[in-house]
Every structure is written in structure tokens, then in C-alpha cells.
Design a protein around this motif. Structure first.
Motif, PDB file in Angstrom:
ATOM      1  N   LEU A  98      18.800  22.837 -17.957  1.00  0.00           N
ATOM      2  CA  LEU A  98      18.591  21.838 -16.917  1.00  0.00           C
ATOM      3  C   LEU A  98      18.048  20.571 -17.552  1.00  0.00           C
ATOM      4  CD1 LEU A  98      16.819  24.030 -14.176  1.00  0.00           C
ATOM      5  CD2 LEU A  98      19.253  23.878 -14.735  1.00  0.00           C
ATOM      6  N   THR A  99      18.631  19.437 -17.191  1.00  0.00           N
ATOM      7  CA  THR A  99      18.226  18.167 -17.786  1.00  0.00           C
ATOM      8  C   THR A  99      18.025  17.129 -16.697  1.00  0.00           C
ATOM      9  OG1 THR A  99      19.533  18.676 -19.775  1.00  0.00           O
ATOM     10  CG2 THR A  99      18.816  16.400 -19.486  1.00  0.00           C
ATOM     11  N   ASN A 100      16.797  16.691 -16.561  1.00  0.00           N
ATOM     12  CA  ASN A 100      16.469  15.615 -15.627  1.00  0.00           C
ATOM     13  C   ASN A 100      15.207  14.935 -16.141  1.00  0.00           C
ATOM     14  OD1 ASN A 100      16.728  13.969 -13.374  1.00  0.00           O
ATOM     15  ND2 ASN A 100      15.511  15.314 -12.063  1.00  0.00           N
ATOM     16  N   PRO A 101      15.308  14.189 -17.251  1.00  0.00           N
ATOM     17  CA  PRO A 101      14.112  13.686 -17.945  1.00  0.00           C
ATOM     18  C   PRO A 101      13.267  12.726 -17.127  1.00  0.00           C
ATOM     19  CG  PRO A 101      16.113  12.682 -18.817  1.00  0.00           C
ATOM     20  CD  PRO A 101      16.555  13.768 -17.891  1.00  0.00           C
ATOM     21  N   HIS A 102      13.810  12.144 -16.082  1.00  0.00           N
ATOM     22  CA  HIS A 102      13.045  11.179 -15.284  1.00  0.00           C
ATOM     23  C   HIS A 102      12.545  11.778 -13.976  1.00  0.00           C
ATOM     24  CE1 HIS A 102      14.318   8.254 -18.195  1.00  0.00           C
ATOM     25  NE2 HIS A 102      15.584   8.448 -17.909  1.00  0.00           N
ATOM     26  N   GLY A 103      12.621  13.093 -13.861  1.00  0.00           N
ATOM     27  CA  GLY A 103      12.149  13.757 -12.655  1.00  0.00           C
ATOM     28  C   GLY A 103      11.954  15.233 -12.932  1.00  0.00           C
ATOM     29  N   TYR A 104      12.026  16.037 -11.900  1.00  0.00           N
ATOM     30  CA  TYR A 104      11.871  17.479 -12.068  1.00  0.00           C
ATOM     31  C   TYR A 104      13.225  18.124 -12.267  1.00  0.00           C
ATOM     32  CZ  TYR A 104       6.954  17.219 -10.924  1.00  0.00           C
ATOM     33  OH  TYR A 104       5.611  16.935 -10.964  1.00  0.00           O
ATOM     34  N   ALA A 105      13.322  18.905 -13.327  1.00  0.00           N
ATOM     35  CA  ALA A 105      14.566  19.606 -13.602  1.00  0.00           C
ATOM     36  C   ALA A 105      14.804  20.716 -12.587  1.00  0.00           C
ATOM     37  CB  ALA A 105      14.547  20.179 -15.024  1.00  0.00           C
ATOM     38  N   LEU A 106      13.714  21.396 -12.174  1.00  0.00           N
ATOM     39  CA  LEU A 106      13.811  22.473 -11.194  1.00  0.00           C
ATOM     40  C   LEU A 106      12.653  22.338 -10.222  1.00  0.00           C
ATOM     41  CD1 LEU A 106      15.091  25.137 -10.190  1.00  0.00           C
ATOM     42  CD2 LEU A 106      13.620  26.356 -11.804  1.00  0.00           C
ATOM     43  N   ASN A 107      12.978  22.280  -8.937  1.00  0.00           N
ATOM     44  CA  ASN A 107      11.953  22.078  -7.917  1.00  0.00           C
ATOM     45  C   ASN A 107      12.121  23.143  -6.840  1.00  0.00           C
ATOM     46  OD1 ASN A 107      10.198  21.134  -5.944  1.00  0.00           O
ATOM     47  ND2 ASN A 107      10.617  18.994  -6.400  1.00  0.00           N
ATOM     48  N   LEU A 108      11.126  24.051  -6.774  1.00  0.00           N
ATOM     49  CA  LEU A 108      11.158  25.157  -5.816  1.00  0.00           C
ATOM     50  C   LEU A 108       9.934  25.110  -4.900  1.00  0.00           C
ATOM     51  CD1 LEU A 108      12.224  28.003  -8.281  1.00  0.00           C
ATOM     52  CD2 LEU A 108      13.687  26.855  -6.615  1.00  0.00           C
ATOM     53  N   ASP A 109       9.483  23.935  -4.546  1.00  0.00           N
ATOM     54  CA  ASP A 109       8.291  23.789  -3.712  1.00  0.00           C
ATOM     55  C   ASP A 109       8.426  24.622  -2.431  1.00  0.00           C
ATOM     56  OD1 ASP A 109       8.004  21.811  -5.592  1.00  0.00           O
ATOM     57  OD2 ASP A 109       7.072  20.396  -4.217  1.00  0.00           O
ATOM     58  N   GLY A 110       7.456  25.501  -2.199  1.00  0.00           N
ATOM     59  CA  GLY A 110       7.416  26.240  -0.953  1.00  0.00           C
ATOM     60  C   GLY A 110       8.528  27.251  -0.761  1.00  0.00           C
ATOM     61  N   ALA A 111       9.278  27.532  -1.803  1.00  0.00           N
ATOM     62  CA  ALA A 111      10.377  28.492  -1.666  1.00  0.00           C
ATOM     63  C   ALA A 111       9.851  29.918  -1.594  1.00  0.00           C
ATOM     64  CB  ALA A 111      11.345  28.351  -2.842  1.00  0.00           C
ATOM     65  N   THR A 112      10.631  30.783  -0.978  1.00  0.00           N
ATOM     66  CA  THR A 112      10.322  32.210  -0.920  1.00  0.00           C
ATOM     67  C   THR A 112      11.439  32.968  -1.630  1.00  0.00           C
ATOM     68  OG1 THR A 112       9.110  32.034   1.164  1.00  0.00           O
ATOM     69  CG2 THR A 112       9.954  34.202   0.572  1.00  0.00           C
ATOM     70  N   ILE A 113      11.053  33.704  -2.673  1.00  0.00           N
ATOM     71  CA  ILE A 113      12.004  34.517  -3.432  1.00  0.00           C
ATOM     72  C   ILE A 113      11.495  35.946  -3.326  1.00  0.00           C
ATOM     73  CG2 ILE A 113      13.057  34.899  -5.689  1.00  0.00           C
ATOM     74  CD1 ILE A 113      12.240  31.915  -6.284  1.00  0.00           C
ATOM     75  N   THR A 114      12.246  36.797  -2.641  1.00  0.00           N
ATOM     76  CA  THR A 114      11.710  38.127  -2.344  1.00  0.00           C
ATOM     77  C   THR A 114      11.702  39.040  -3.557  1.00  0.00           C
ATOM     78  OG1 THR A 114      13.876  38.973  -1.658  1.00  0.00           O
ATOM     79  CG2 THR A 114      12.498  37.957   0.045  1.00  0.00           C
ATOM     80  N   SER A 115      12.476  38.722  -4.569  1.00  0.00           N
ATOM     81  CA  SER A 115      12.498  39.552  -5.771  1.00  0.00           C
ATOM     82  C   SER A 115      12.051  38.712  -6.967  1.00  0.00           C
ATOM     83  CB  SER A 115      13.897  40.150  -5.974  1.00  0.00           C
ATOM     84  OG  SER A 115      13.901  41.060  -7.063  1.00  0.00           O
ATOM     85  N   ASP A 116      12.772  38.756  -8.051  1.00  0.00           N
ATOM     86  CA  ASP A 116      12.329  38.151  -9.310  1.00  0.00           C
ATOM     87  C   ASP A 116      12.894  36.746  -9.507  1.00  0.00           C
ATOM     88  OD1 ASP A 116      11.142  40.666  -9.991  1.00  0.00           O
ATOM     89  OD2 ASP A 116      13.125  41.383 -10.581  1.00  0.00           O
ATOM     90  N   LEU A 117      12.162  35.966 -10.288  1.00  0.00           N
ATOM     91  CA  LEU A 117      12.618  34.656 -10.735  1.00  0.00           C
ATOM     92  C   LEU A 117      12.689  34.701 -12.252  1.00  0.00           C
ATOM     93  CD1 LEU A 117      13.330  31.685 -10.499  1.00  0.00           C
ATOM     94  CD2 LEU A 117      10.884  31.165 -10.246  1.00  0.00           C
ATOM     95  N   PHE A 118      13.911  34.588 -12.777  1.00  0.00           N
ATOM     96  CA  PHE A 118      14.124  34.675 -14.224  1.00  0.00           C
ATOM     97  C   PHE A 118      14.403  33.287 -14.788  1.00  0.00           C
ATOM     98  CE2 PHE A 118      15.444  38.944 -12.772  1.00  0.00           C
ATOM     99  CZ  PHE A 118      14.591  39.717 -13.543  1.00  0.00           C
TER     100      PHE A 118
END
Length: 477
Positions: free
Chosen positions: A196-216
Motif C-alpha cells: 500500500l502506498t499513500n505517502p501523503h496520507g494514510y495507506a490503510l484506514n480502519l477507524d471504528g471498523a469491526t472485524i469479527t475474526s483476524d486481521l493479517f
């Protein structure tokens, strides 16, 4: 329409090229107007085969507009080129497959897909792929996809509900942000090996997300730009083994207020250039390496257990020392010490708390620093009250030594012979004061008399500290 009714694939590539990057060189007979696809799918009484409409190797010109349409079948368009963005806002469909196809963009905002969405096998988008508020009953699969939107979000899934998991792995590449604010992902979210490439911001944004299992985010996952998931709820593990996060001017990883029910793995090659912040995060298990991953901000964190290199108090100390000076707080130290207590390691817990107290002293203003330093010397900040006993013995020895060399002749005539050792103990240790005969009085030299008075006061102080410590009244810190 005939292909939709029969379920046979409309294969326009045949033995020819199926690479959409070569679409400009394809035979004109492989060109389909987007309006024709729309007309076929929305024809009344189409009665399609359960396999739906399947197209391969087509050059689709014009905007495929299926906004708010309800399709009577699945739609599969593989190894094809769309020369304009695909518009599917509010679409209702059983399954959508765009494997290996190229498009300038895809809008699935508010769509309802009762099966899976496959954007795999070399799927490429040169504009935003959006599915804000979409409801996908199956999986969202972008394995091996390449998304490019450097001036915005390459993938936007804010508020989406994905019931079958989400897969952005196997060399998935995004130039531009990947975000899923408030998304609900039932199952796992995998970005293994993704770039993931986004040097002027967030490459990955999961604010407030719900993931019921794993995040790899492991196996050489790379993010240029911050990775953030403040307030996220992860029901399984968060795995960052082997990940490389780079955001030198901000947060490389932000998990403020997140809850991770499974383990969080920051070992085996995890590196972060930038700040790693976990303020008020709740981590059921934290597994760390022998070295801190970078600057840490962990005020208010809650730890259930710790493993890996963090089981060594020296390693935990090095992690907590990686906190910027302005972010220093006692709570993270005491939280880690509480874990050691639960593990049945009170000595390690005590050492960690004393180390924290020393750092508070180092950051205090001069008068407070002086008092805290003395408290550390004499009582180990309340954690080692027996130090007061050591100081008592040392003071008694000093008093006896001084008496032996400078005061032995000062016993009054006719009195009992002066015993310097007993006299020193009686001067310094209050309970022993009554054993001194009245004839054992040191009046000169004057400096010795005053020194013995000072040692007596010191003895009273140390005795008070010792008794308070042994009775549990001594204040920690």
C-alpha cells in the motif's frame, strides 16, 4: 441475451489475446457497447440461466450504467477492458465477477450483493473503487488486484458490511488510500504480502471498523503512509509479523482505543518508521520482539498478557523507554508490571515499578527531584522498605566507629567502660536508646557530639520508614 439465457460464456477472445492492456489492438468485432450489456441484463422476461451472463475478452466502450438496477442473474466479465468507469451504485445482484478486467473506476456505493464480489486475477482500476455502505453477503476478494488513484482513495469501503471476509492479499497493490471506516467485516481481513502506498496520507484506514475474526498485515506487508485503526474492534488476532510500516512524519501505526481480543504480534521482523501509538487500546495478548519497533505512545493501554521478548523486564523497559519525553506516563509501566504479577513474577513486577519511579524522578523539577532521589535511596520508592534497615545498620556502624576513634575517653570518671559498638547502635536505633548508661555521654569534640545527634535523627527517620514499610503504610512513589 442468448448467452445469458443459455449460461454459456460469450468468449470474444477465443485463442487470441486476453490481456486488457492490448485492447486497442483487438479486432473491432470484440467491441461491445456498454449500453448493450445494460439492455440485455434489464430486458423483461430474460429468464437467465443460473450461471448468469458471462463475458470474456471484450472491449466494452461507454459507461456501463447499472445504478440502482436489480439484475436477474450474476454478472461475470473477465479479461475485459472498460474504457469508462463502471457505475453500479445501488445495484442489487446475486454475484459480481470482474476477474482480470481493467477499468478506470468502479462505484458500488450502497449496492446489495447476495453472493461474492471477485475483483481478482489481475483486476486493475486506474481510478477509485468504491463500495461505501454496500452490503455483500459473501466475500469481497481482490487478491492480486492493482488499484491506482494517487490523489485520493484507491479503495473506499466506509460503512460497508461484508459477511464473508475480505481478501486484499497475494500481491494486492494499492496506490492511494485504502479505507473502511466503520465497516463491518464478518470473518477475516487479509492483507498478507500487500503493498500500500499513500505517502501523503494514510495507506490503510480502519477507524471504528469491526472485524469479527483476524486481521493479517504480515508476510512482508508494506505500507508507505500510516496504518490506522483507532476504535476498531478485532475479534481475532492482529498479525504484523514481517510487516514494514513507513510514515516518518506521523503515526506509522495507530491503534488508539482499539480492542484486540486475540493476540497482537509485533515480532519476527516487524519494523515501523514513525510512531506506534496504542493509547487506551485493549490488548488481550501482546507478543513483542527483543527490540522496540520504534517510538511508542501507549498511555492508558490495557494488557491481558505478554509473550515473546516482552517477558524479559529489560526488554519491556526498553519498549517503554521508547516513548517520547512529552508522552511519558506511569500507567503503561504499572500495567505491564500487573501482567508480571499475574504471571507469578512479583520480583520482575517490582523492578519495573521502581524503574518507572526513577524515570519520574529524572523528569521532576529540582526540589521534587531531590526529595524523590532521597526517597529512592532510603526506601526504594516504597517498594524496598528494608533498605531503611540497611541504612540503620550503616549509621550504627558509623556512630560506633566515630565513637571508637574520637570519643572513647569521654566516659565520665567512675562510669562503666564505654563500648563503642553498643554505643553506636544505641544512638542510632531508637529501641536501643535505653541501654546507654548515664555515664556514656559524649560532649567533645563538639563536631562529634553534633554528628551523633544527626545520626540519631537519621536513625529515627529510617526506623519510621522501616516500620511504615513493614506495616504497609509506606506510600509507593
Amino acid at each position: 441475451m442468448a448467452a445469458a439465457r443459455s449460461g454459456t460464456q460469450l468468449d470474444l477472445a477465443g485463442e487470441g489475446s486476453a490481456n486488457p492492456t492490448e485492447a486497442d489492438e483487438w479486432d473491432p468485432g470484440r467491441t461491445i457497447p456498454a449500453a448493450a450489456v445494460r439492455a440485455a441484463l434489464l430486458t423483461k422476461g430474460l429468464d437467465p440461466d443460473p450461471r448468469g451472463l458471462r463475458i470474456r475478452g471484450a472491449n466494452i466502450i461507454g459507461a456501463l450504467d447499472l445504478e440502482h438496477a436489480t439484475l436477474p442473474c450474476t454478472l461475470t466479465v473477465t479479461d475485459s477492458r472498460f474504457n469508462e468507469p463502471v457505475l453500479m451504485k445501488g445495484l442489487a445482484c446475486r454475484q459480481l465477477v470482474l476477474t482480470g478486467s481493467h477499468t478506470p473506476g468502479l462505484n458500488l456505493d450502497g449496492a446489495t450483493i447476495t453472493g461474492d464480489v471477485f475483483l481478482t486475477g489481475g483486476f486493475t482500476a486506474t481510478g477509485a473503487v468504491r463500495a461505501n455502505g454496500a452490503n455483500i453477503a459473501g466475500q469481497l476478494n481482490l487478491r492480486g488486484a492493482t488499484l491506482t488513484n494517487p490523489d485520493g482513495n484507491a479503495l473506499n469501503l466506509d460503512g460497508a458490511t461484508i459477511a464473508g471476509g475480505m481478501f486484499l492479499d497475494e500481491k494486492f497493490t494499492a496506490t492511494g488510500g485504502v479505507r473502511a471506516l466503520g465497516a463491518n467485516i464478518a470473518g477475516q481481513l487479509s492483507l498478507r504480502g500487500a503493498t500500500l502506498t499513500n505517502p501523503h496520507g494514510y495507506a490503510l484506514n480502519l477507524d471504528g471498523a469491526t472485524i469479527t475474526s483476524d486481521l493479517f498485515l504480515d508476510e512482508k506487508f508494506t505500507a508507505t503512509g500510516g496504518v490506522r485503526a483507532p476504535g476498531a474492534n478485532i475479534g481475532g488476532v492482529l498479525n504484523l509479523r514481517g510487516a514494514t510500516l513507513t510514515n516518518p512524519d506521523g503515526d506509522a501505526l495507530n491503534l488508539d482505543g482499539a480492542t484486540i481480543t486475540g493476540g497482537m504480534f509485533l515480532d519476527e521482523g516487524f519494523t515501523a518508521t514513525g510512531q506506534v501509538t496504542m493509547k487506551f487500546a485493549t490488548l488481550n495478548v501482546l507478543v513483542g520482539s527483543d527490540k522496540p519497533p520504534g517510538q511508542l505512545v501507549v498511555t492508558g493501554w490495557r494488557l491481558g498478557d505478554i509473550h515473546g521478548g516482552l517477558n524479559d523486564p529489560k526488554t519491556m523497559t526498553s519498549w517503554l523507554d521508547a516513548v517520547p519525553a512529552k508522552e511519558f506516563a506511569l500507567q503503561p509501566w504499572h500495567e505491564a508490571a500487573a501482567v508480571y504479577d499475574r504471571q507469578g513474577r512479583p520480583t520482575d513486577a517490582k523492578r519495573l515499578r521502581v524503574a518507572a519511579a526513577r524515570r519520574v524522578t529524572a523528569r521532576s523539577k529540582l526540589p521534587t527531584k531531590l526529595l524523590r532521589t532521597l526517597y529512592g535511596w532510603f526506601a526504594g520508592y516504597g517498594y524496598y522498605p528494608l533498605l531503611a534497615g540497611v541504612w540503620l545498620i550503616a549509621a550504627a556502624i558509623m556512630a560506633g566507629t566515630l565513637t571508637f576513634f574520637f570519643g572513647a575517653t569521654q566516659a565520665l570518671t567512675g562510669g562503666a567502660p564505654l563500648d563503642p559498638g553498643l554505643y553506636g547502635a544505641a544512638v542510632v536505633i531508637p529501641p536501643a536508646a535505653g541501654i546507654i548508661p548515664s555515664s556514656w555521654t559524649i560532649t567533645s569534640p563538639l563536631w562529634l557530639a553534633w554528628t551523633l545527634i544527626a545520626l540519631k535523627a537519621f536513625g529515627w527517620l529510617q526506623t519510621a520508614i522501616l516500620i511504615a514499610g513493614l506495616t504497609g503504610l509506606l506510600k509507593k512513589n
